[in-house]
Design a protein around this motif. Structure first.
Motif, mmCIF file in Angstrom:
data_model
loop_
_atom_site.group_PDB
_atom_site.id
_atom_site.type_symbol
_atom_site.label_atom_id
_atom_site.label_comp_id
_atom_site.label_asym_id
_atom_site.label_seq_id
_atom_site.Cartn_x
_atom_site.Cartn_y
_atom_site.Cartn_z
ATOM 1 N N VAL A 93 0.841 -1.206 0.000
ATOM 2 C CA VAL A 93 0.000 0.000 0.000
ATOM 3 C C VAL A 93 0.877 1.259 0.000
ATOM 4 O O VAL A 93 0.558 2.253 -0.660
ATOM 5 C CB VAL A 93 -0.989 -0.017 1.192
ATOM 6 C CG1 VAL A 93 -1.803 1.271 1.241
ATOM 7 C CG2 VAL A 93 -1.921 -1.215 1.075
ATOM 8 N N SER A 94 2.016 1.197 0.689
ATOM 9 C CA SER A 94 2.906 2.376 0.747
ATOM 10 C C SER A 94 3.419 2.752 -0.656
ATOM 11 O O SER A 94 3.742 3.906 -0.922
ATOM 12 C CB SER A 94 4.091 2.111 1.680
ATOM 13 O OG SER A 94 4.997 1.204 1.091
ATOM 14 N N ILE A 115 -1.700 5.613 4.922
ATOM 15 C CA ILE A 115 -1.676 4.173 4.612
ATOM 16 C C ILE A 115 -2.670 3.435 5.513
ATOM 17 O O ILE A 115 -3.465 2.609 5.040
ATOM 18 C CB ILE A 115 -0.245 3.609 4.792
ATOM 19 C CG1 ILE A 115 0.699 4.196 3.744
ATOM 20 C CG2 ILE A 115 -0.249 2.081 4.690
ATOM 21 C CD1 ILE A 115 2.171 3.967 4.032
ATOM 22 N N GLU A 116 -2.644 3.768 6.801
ATOM 23 C CA GLU A 116 -3.557 3.085 7.724
ATOM 24 C C GLU A 116 -5.014 3.419 7.405
ATOM 25 O O GLU A 116 -5.889 2.554 7.481
ATOM 26 C CB GLU A 116 -3.198 3.450 9.170
ATOM 27 C CG GLU A 116 -1.864 2.825 9.555
ATOM 28 C CD GLU A 116 -1.429 3.125 10.968
ATOM 29 O OE1 GLU A 116 -2.195 3.769 11.714
ATOM 30 O OE2 GLU A 116 -0.309 2.708 11.324
ATOM 31 N N ALA A 146 -6.467 -0.513 -2.021
ATOM 32 C CA ALA A 146 -5.943 0.423 -1.005
ATOM 33 C C ALA A 146 -4.715 1.155 -1.551
ATOM 34 O O ALA A 146 -4.539 2.350 -1.318
ATOM 35 C CB ALA A 146 -5.590 -0.334 0.272
ATOM 36 N N ARG A 147 -3.856 0.436 -2.288
ATOM 37 C CA ARG A 147 -2.672 1.062 -2.892
ATOM 38 C C ARG A 147 -3.088 2.158 -3.868
ATOM 39 O O ARG A 147 -2.475 3.225 -3.919
ATOM 40 C CB ARG A 147 -1.838 -0.006 -3.623
ATOM 41 C CG ARG A 147 -0.600 0.550 -4.287
ATOM 42 C CD ARG A 147 0.202 -0.501 -5.013
ATOM 43 N NE ARG A 147 -0.479 -0.999 -6.208
ATOM 44 C CZ ARG A 147 0.088 -1.806 -7.094
ATOM 45 N NH1 ARG A 147 1.322 -2.225 -6.907
ATOM 46 N NH2 ARG A 147 -0.584 -2.218 -8.161
ATOM 47 N N ALA A 148 -4.167 1.869 -4.635
ATOM 48 C CA ALA A 148 -4.637 2.869 -5.600
ATOM 49 C C ALA A 148 -5.277 4.064 -4.897
ATOM 50 O O ALA A 148 -5.244 5.178 -5.398
ATOM 51 C CB ALA A 148 -5.633 2.220 -6.567
ATOM 52 N N ALA B 159 9.089 -0.709 -5.889
ATOM 53 C CA ALA B 159 7.971 -0.655 -6.842
ATOM 54 C C ALA B 159 8.364 -1.310 -8.164
ATOM 55 O O ALA B 159 7.599 -2.088 -8.747
ATOM 56 C CB ALA B 159 7.544 0.791 -7.073
ATOM 57 N N LEU B 160 9.572 -1.026 -8.626
ATOM 58 C CA LEU B 160 10.066 -1.613 -9.882
ATOM 59 C C LEU B 160 10.097 -3.138 -9.787
ATOM 60 O O LEU B 160 9.758 -3.841 -10.743
ATOM 61 C CB LEU B 160 11.475 -1.090 -10.151
ATOM 62 C CG LEU B 160 12.197 -1.673 -11.360
ATOM 63 C CD1 LEU B 160 11.793 -0.932 -12.621
ATOM 64 C CD2 LEU B 160 13.713 -1.582 -11.188
#
Lengths: 244, 271
Positions: A93-94, A115-116, A146-148, B159-160
């Motif tokens: 998620v970060s 993030i939380e 959640a990442r998006a 990320a990569l």
């Protein structure tokens, strides 16, 4: 560009070698849209959104984004099969915050709060220290959502987000993104083979067959006798789904 | 045995070997974690074969072999990456092409040159006796730059490694980072040759990452465990090779193999 147009696609043509994947497509995406892109396999849907995300360069035409537009992206079934990748839910998620960071990119207290919040928004906070590969398909899809969402996107672009989920999970997923659309003002663009499940939420439908064959409301789509059978098309099995 | 261990550190060549070994351990494990998880781990093996051919050119032309090998291996490493990115050749096939071509080329040179075949063999399996002060300086500078780069670009590299398309959408300069990984891989292989030889250098890249993946839940933890594992196995392996008079590279690799088996069993029964 009118103030409520977030993204404008203008006479876009994209090729793979000699094969034309997207032919002369034009449309606008407005703030608060809930838009479904549908079409058969190979109709250019994924190529279209990859071009919208700058992952593919068009041969002609252009895509204009509103300045400082924040884009969230949920790819199709990404890495869900790889159970051995050592990354926690929190770490995945970060990753959603790196587009807002400048060199050298470091997470601060506010980032950890964001993030939380994103983890709580999609109901997976208790799983934050779990390895991503140990979660179910539905849980993993929520992690990617959640990442998006963690960067508070103006627009969320999703490629068949429910293809790995069972029927009840699909319904939950669509309820969740409908909540984001209605209550948080997030513009939703998704490719789906599952209009039957998405139909309760989708406001606008684009039907692709290399060209843009249809662009109107969901109700108008249902009333079109040539296109309405698509609503009942069964989604392909995840193993059969391919990148078009 | 304790006397033997103390004795080992009284020789300058052993101290040089230990220092270079520790530095290579840190850089190989760090780089290896990204390469293994990007499914590009065999690049070390392929580049080692390329280094063999390049060393043969150096010996034939009576130049410093590793100085000849360095630009050639780095260039081939970048070429493998570009073949994979642009010419639609899968990474394993691109590595196979470069490795077999270079190995065949090196073998022909060895057969034509004749006289340097014995010397070429020392580059195949490495020798701690050949580690020089310059190797210590080069390994130290390389490790410092690599570790600093990973610390500064950690989030982009993560990320990569996990999702390259997502990284691109997020504005990460993926091509630049991939090129940097390829260049660092090439330099690492050449720097590691003196210590472990071309045959075994890839194990330094692969083993620590795979062992760490059996323990680490997250990415950062896995990276740290890989480096620690690498440091311990290289230290004990070098010590073991001195005490039991066994080849250093092979001793380290066998030790890694044993640790991996224990790690695998641990993972099976605990996670």
């Amino acid at each position: 560009m009118a103030h409520d147009v977030l993204l404008s696609v203008d006479h876009l043509t994209v090729k793979y070698g000699q094969h034309i994947a997207v032919a002369d497509v034009s449309f606008n995406i407005h703030r608060h849209d809930f838009l479904a892109i549908i079409g058969a396999n190979g109709s250019g849907k994924t190529t279209l959104i990859k071009t919208m995300l700058n992952l593919k360069t068009p041969q002609s035409g252009s895509i204009t984004r509103q300045p400082n537009l924040r884009v969230g992206y949920l790819p199709q079934n990404f890495n869900l099969e790889d159970k051995s990748f050592p990354a926690t839910v929190y770490e995945i998620v970060s990753m959603g915050l790196i587009n807002q960071k400048v060199f050298p990119k470091r997470l601060n207290k506010n980032d950890r709060f964001l993030i939380e919040n994103a983890l709580q928004e999609v109901n997976i906070f208790p799983l934050k220290d779990q390895r991503i590969g140990h979660l179910s398909g539905g849980q993993q899809q929520r992690v990617l959502l959640a990442r998006a969402l963690v960067s508070s996107p103006d627009i969320l672009i999703m490629d068949e987000p429910t293809s790995a989920l069972d029927q009840s999970m699909r319904q939950q997923f669509f309820t969740l993104i409908d909540h984001l659309n209605k209550n948080h003002g997030v513009t939703i663009v998704l490719i789906t083979h599952d209009l039957a499940a998405a139909g309760d939420y989708v406001q606008r439908v684009l039907y692709m067959d290399q060209r843009l064959m249809f662009d109107d409301t969901f109700e108008a789509f249902c009333e079109n006798p040539q296109l309405s059978p698509f609503i009942h098309t069964h989604p392909p099995h995840p193993k059969e789904a391919r990148d078009d | 045995m304790i006397d033997l261990i103390f004795e080992a550190f009284q020789f300058a060549f052993m101290i040089r070997a230990f220092v270079v070994g520790m530095l290579i351990a840190i850089s190989a494990a760090t780089l290896g974690t990204f390469l293994v998880l990007k499914r590009f781990s065999m690049i070390g093996h392929g580049l080692a074969h390329v280094a063999f051919g390049a060393v043969a050119i150096g010996l034939l032309t009576q130049q410093q072999p590793l100085l000849v090998a360095l630009p050639i291996v780095v260039l081939v490493s970048v070429a493998i990456l570009k073949l994979n990115e642009t010419a639609n050749v899968h990474a394993d096939a691109a590595i196979g092409l470069a490795a077999t071509f270079a190995m065949a080329f090196g073998t022909i040179l060895a057969s034509v040159g004749g006289g340097f075949r014995v010397e070429l063999n020392t580059y195949l399996f490495g020798s701690i006796l050949t580690v020089q002060s310059l190797d210590v300086i080069l390994a130290a500078v390389f490790t410092l730059v690599l570790v600093l780069g990973v610390v500064l670009y950690y989030h982009d590299l993560f990320a990569l490694t996990y999702d390259e398309n997502y990284a691109r959408v997020s504005g990460v300069k993926t091509q630049r980072l991939n090129t940097a990984l390829a260049i660092f891989s090439g330099i690492l292989v050449v720097l590691g040759i003196r210590l472990v030889g071309t045959v075994l250098i890839s194990s330094f890249i692969i083993f620590p990452a795979v062992i760490a993946m059996q323990f680490g839940r997250g990415f950062k933890g896995t990276l740290i465990i890989a480096v620690l594992t690498s440091l311990v196995t290289v230290f004990l392996g070098l010590l073991g090779s001195y005490v039991y008079d066994t080849p250093s590279g092979s001793t380290i690799v066998v030790l890694n193999g044993v640790v991996f088996m224990f790690a695998y069993v641990y993972h099976k029964f605990t996670i």
